[in-house]
Design an enzyme around this catalytic site. Structure first.
Site, PDB file in Angstrom:
ATOM      1  N   LYS A  45       1.644   7.732  -3.547  1.00 38.06           N
ATOM      2  CA  LYS A  45       0.879   6.497  -3.715  1.00 38.06           C
ATOM      3  C   LYS A  45      -0.498   6.873  -4.240  1.00 38.06           C
ATOM      4  O   LYS A  45      -0.986   7.998  -4.045  1.00 38.06           O
ATOM      5  CB  LYS A  45       0.724   5.766  -2.371  1.00 38.06           C
ATOM      6  N   GLY A  53       0.431 -14.179  -2.702  1.00 37.86           N
ATOM      7  CA  GLY A  53       0.328 -13.536  -4.003  1.00 37.86           C
ATOM      8  C   GLY A  53       1.666 -13.617  -4.718  1.00 37.86           C
ATOM      9  O   GLY A  53       2.504 -14.468  -4.395  1.00 37.86           O
TER      10      GLY A  53
END
Length: 344
Positions: free
Chosen positions: A80, A179
């Site tokens: 990540k 979102g």
């Protein structure tokens, strides 16, 4: 700050601190484990309160990607990255090109994609400096709709296991965070007759879901108190904690957010309260599954693979019930076993 002693460090293979003065880039790339393949995981852009907060978030997300990819049956390791900054005011071509150069220096050990605060257009700029990018327009594209479909699939598995229901008609679901993923999840739920209670810090996002899906809006702090069947956290992590658990009235927690449990012990508390928790990195794997089909992209094949989330979660739920142990512990053990076996 002693990085190696951080609880979130968890034997990461590599951490790269990236700084480019000219563009203003400050980023962290974490490679957790590459037993199953190159470390794959999105890039998040967020205005963190501290560098330490950014590092811990990146470390936790990176480990989560190792487990997510393993449980999804993908030949990918876990990694990540985070870019420290306001995604609404600090984006520039120079910044993303600088980030792309840092990714490229890892020579394919880490492959990036979009995450919170990042869109396909940003990744297209990163792609100008490195080929180690997934989720590009014209290929697999925006993973958000497929992530939402996977969460919807996993939510159905949890409802079936905990409530004995194969349909969602009239089911009451509270969705926290509207979102891209939260919006598409609401659409799936609405189409199946679920009753939605929603919240988000963005009023426009709330108004859209209220208008399109007949949802009921509540204040952000009120989402935990709602008398619902399912609580779906789809914002940032750690919303399941000592303060919120006593308020939760849902029988099922199934949402898209990463790192939903503030601490692993909160899984024990949920089990004691009779709340079924769908481990986040299992239920939200749709997006990474989708980008794994990037070359010669076939959406039908990707969605068929995403459908496997239902069976994977059912396996976790059944083992949890049989062994009397929390679902997050069961999932972690299964993921670690798959990663360890790949090394042999």
């Amino acid at each position: 700050m002693a990085v190696f002693n951080l609880r979130a460090y968890d034997d990461h293979e590599q951490i790269v601190f990236c700084r480019d003065v000219e563009s203003g880039l400050k980023a962290i790339i974490c490679v957790h484990n590459t037993n199953l393949g190159p470390a794959v995981g999105g890039c998040r852009m967020w205005d963190y309160n501290s560098d330490e907060g950014a590092l811990i978030d990146a470390l936790r997300l990176s480990r989560g990607m190792t487990y997510k990819n393993a449980m999804a049956g993908l030949q990918m390791g876990g990694g990540k990255s985070v870019i420290i900054g306001n995604s609404k005011t600090m984006k520039s071509e120079e910044l993303f090109r600088a980030f792309g150069r840092f990714v490229d220096k890892l020579s394919g050990k880490y492959i990036t994609a979009e995450d919170v605060g990042i869109n396909p257009q940003d990744m297209a700029i990163v792609n100008k400096e490195t080929n180690h990018v997934l989720g590009l327009e014209g290929k697999s594209g925006d993973p958000s709709p497929v992530t939402a479909y996977g969460v919807f699939t996993g939510l159905r598995a949890a409802v079936n296991h905990r409530l004995g229901r194969s349909d969602l008609d009239g089911l009451k679901v509270s969705v926290q965070g509207l979102g891209h993923v939260g919006y598409y999840l609401c659409r799936h739920l609405h189409e199946q007759g679920a009753k939605l209670i929603v919240t988000d810090i963005n009023k426009e996002s709330v108004d859209r879901v209220v208008d399109e899906f007949g949802a009921t809006a509540v204040d952000t702090d009120e989402i935990y108190h709602q008398d619902v069947d399912v609580y779906a956290p789809c914002a940032l992590g750690a919303t399941i904690n000592d303060n919120t658990i006593p308020k939760i009235r849902a029988s099922v927690i199934a949402g898209a957010a990463n790192n939903q449990l503030a601490e692993d012990r909160h899984g024990d508390i949920l089990m004691e309260k009779g709340i079924l928790y769908a481990p986040d990195y299992v239920i939200n794997a749709g997006g990474i599954i989708n980008v794994s089909f990037e070359e010669n992209y076939n959406r039908d094949a990707a969605l068929k693979k995403v459908d496997e989330i239902y069976g994977t979660l059912t396996e976790v739920f059944d083992a949890s019930k049989a062994e009397g142990r929390p679902t997050n512990v069961i999932a972690d053990e299964l993921a670690r076993k798959r990663v360890a076996e790949a090394k042999k």
